[in-house]
Write an enzyme that holds these catalytic residues in place. Structure first.
Site, mmCIF file in Angstrom:
data_model
loop_
_atom_site.group_PDB
_atom_site.id
_atom_site.type_symbol
_atom_site.label_atom_id
_atom_site.label_comp_id
_atom_site.label_asym_id
_atom_site.label_seq_id
_atom_site.Cartn_x
_atom_site.Cartn_y
_atom_site.Cartn_z
ATOM 1 C CG HIS A 62 -1.831 -1.275 1.157
ATOM 2 N ND1 HIS A 62 -2.916 -1.376 0.312
ATOM 3 C CD2 HIS A 62 -1.738 -2.468 1.791
ATOM 4 C CE1 HIS A 62 -3.481 -2.574 0.458
ATOM 5 N NE2 HIS A 62 -2.777 -3.249 1.341
ATOM 6 N N GLY A 67 -5.174 1.788 5.400
ATOM 7 C CA GLY A 67 -5.731 1.758 6.746
ATOM 8 C C GLY A 67 -6.841 2.766 6.957
ATOM 9 C CB THR A 98 -9.586 -0.893 3.591
ATOM 10 O OG1 THR A 98 -8.641 -1.862 3.962
ATOM 11 C CG2 THR A 98 -10.925 -1.168 4.225
ATOM 12 C CG ASP A 282 -1.395 -6.442 3.277
ATOM 13 O OD1 ASP A 282 -1.679 -5.520 2.494
ATOM 14 O OD2 ASP A 282 -2.202 -6.912 4.103
#
Ligand code: ZN
Length: 387
Positions: A62, A67, A98, A282
């Protein structure tokens, strides 16, 4: 040109003791003995007792931050160059995650450009957890075909309380647009799938494949070691198609995560072909723990170093062959993502070289032929990493 002498080379296949010549960002030659006059060389590095492996590819990061599941103060920061370099990572693939609502794929694209300017290699996936998937040009197929940096889509979330609960038809359409975009752009068009904690998580992928005649190899499900039941299902699914393991969430959830190094060995023992398995960090993803009401009760962040650590554990503790373990974050990823110049030490490929001592610790790191780490010291820092 830089000449590296006396290396035990793992391409990741074991090539034996070689000299490697780099120039113009590429590997120019790999031979038993290369002798050239000093005056035409920028540097000669004696690597006796060391091994050369491809610079690692961390294909799920990311990079522009992620987050936020615990509120604005829990948004994670962007990836820093040093996070990659001290992890032996020379290539990253960025994705949103997300938060496809307040963060944008445009910011991931600019971060890809920033990392490239800092000397490493980077690509990205368009889209996010959400369906309809966010894109830069209004369609994921357009992004993949026309934006050089975009190679696929994801991570699209399924079987997760944070997903948009896509139907098989919706997922099929995403895969089709990605596939056509990939054909037009000469890309992989992979659809990276965030696998959540719900039971029978692969069912939707099987359904898309059966109902809509889409190859399972268009999908690349990640977090396949997140709990015992997804991991058991992955042993079957992995025989047919690709599965990605996540390194950085271990040991934050040790009570249900399968340690990645152990997961690799168990998948191989279950008959999953090594070339179907990949390992990514990740990194910069938040590692939230939820209570039964869905409230965030703890929060951590992942780093790319977790891939290197788990590969070392796979070799030392799980007794995997060096070439097999390394392939999960080098050649396998390059093949699945069609990154043709990455993931292998071979003539004509990009000079991304990770030089290790006999304890598998990093000594030197070259990215695109430039020395980024020398004798364990980082020579290059990110734009805002002055300290
Ligand atoms: Zn995810």
């Amino acid at each position: 040109m830089i000449l590296l002498k006396n290396l035990e080379v793992y391409s990741p296949a074991h090539l034996g003791k070689k000299d490697i010549l780099t120039g113009g960002g590429k590997i120019l030659s790999i031979q038993d003995n290369i002798e050239l006059p000093d005056k035409i060389l920028q540097e000669v590095i004696d690597c006796t007792g060391m091994m050369a492996v491809p610079g690692l590819i961390d294909a799920h990061v990311h990079i522009a931050g992620a987050g936020g599941e615990g509120g604005p103060a829990t948004r994670t920061p962007e990836l820093q160059l040093s996070h990659m370099l001290h992890a032996g990572v020379t290539t990253v693939v960025g994705c949103l995650g997300t938060d496809g609502l307040t963060r944008s794929v445009e910011s991931v694209l600019m971060k890809v450009k920033a990392l490239r300017q800092e000397g490493v290699s980077a690509w990205m996936l368009t889209g996010a957890y959400q369906v309809p998937v966010p894109s830069i040009m209004g369609d994921i197929g357009k992004d993949i075909s026309m934006i050089e940096e975009v190679i696929g889509v994801g991570e699209v979330a399924i079987s997760d309380h944070r997903s948009s609960k896509p139907t098989a038809a919706e997922l099929a359409r995403i895969a089709q647009h990605a596939r056509v975009g990939a054909m037009l752009g000469g890309k992989s068009g992979i659809v990276n799938i965030h696998m959540g904690d719900e039971k029978d998580p692969f069912r939707l992928l099987y359904e898309v494949s059966e109902k809509f005649n889409i190859s399972l190899k268009q999908f690349w499900p990640t977090h396949c070691n997140r709990n015992t039941y997804i991991f058991e299902d992955a042993k079957t699914y992995g025989k047919q198609s690709y599965i990605d393991l996540t390194a950085s969430s271990y040991p934050f959830f040790p009570e249900y995560e399968i340690k990645p190094s152990k997961a690799i060995r168990e998948l191989l023992e279950a008959g999953v072909p090594a070339e179907h398995i990949t390992l990514t960090s990740d990194a910069c993803g938040s590692l939230p723990g939820f209570d039964e009401d869905g409230k965030v009760v703890k929060l951590e962040m992942g780093y790319p170093l977790s891939v290197f650590t788990e590969l070392k554990d796979a070799i030392r503790q799980e007794k995997l062959k060096i070439e097999t373990a390394l392939s999960l974050a080098t050649s396998n990823v390059a093949d699945i993502l069609k990154l043709h110049n990455k993931g292998r030490i071979a003539r004509g490929k990009d000079a991304d070289l990770l030089i290790l001592d006999n304890k598998l610790d990093m000594v030197h790191l070259l990215a695109n032929g430039k020395i980024m780490v020398k004798e364990g010291k980082m020579l290059k820092k990110g734009a805002y990493e002055h300290k």
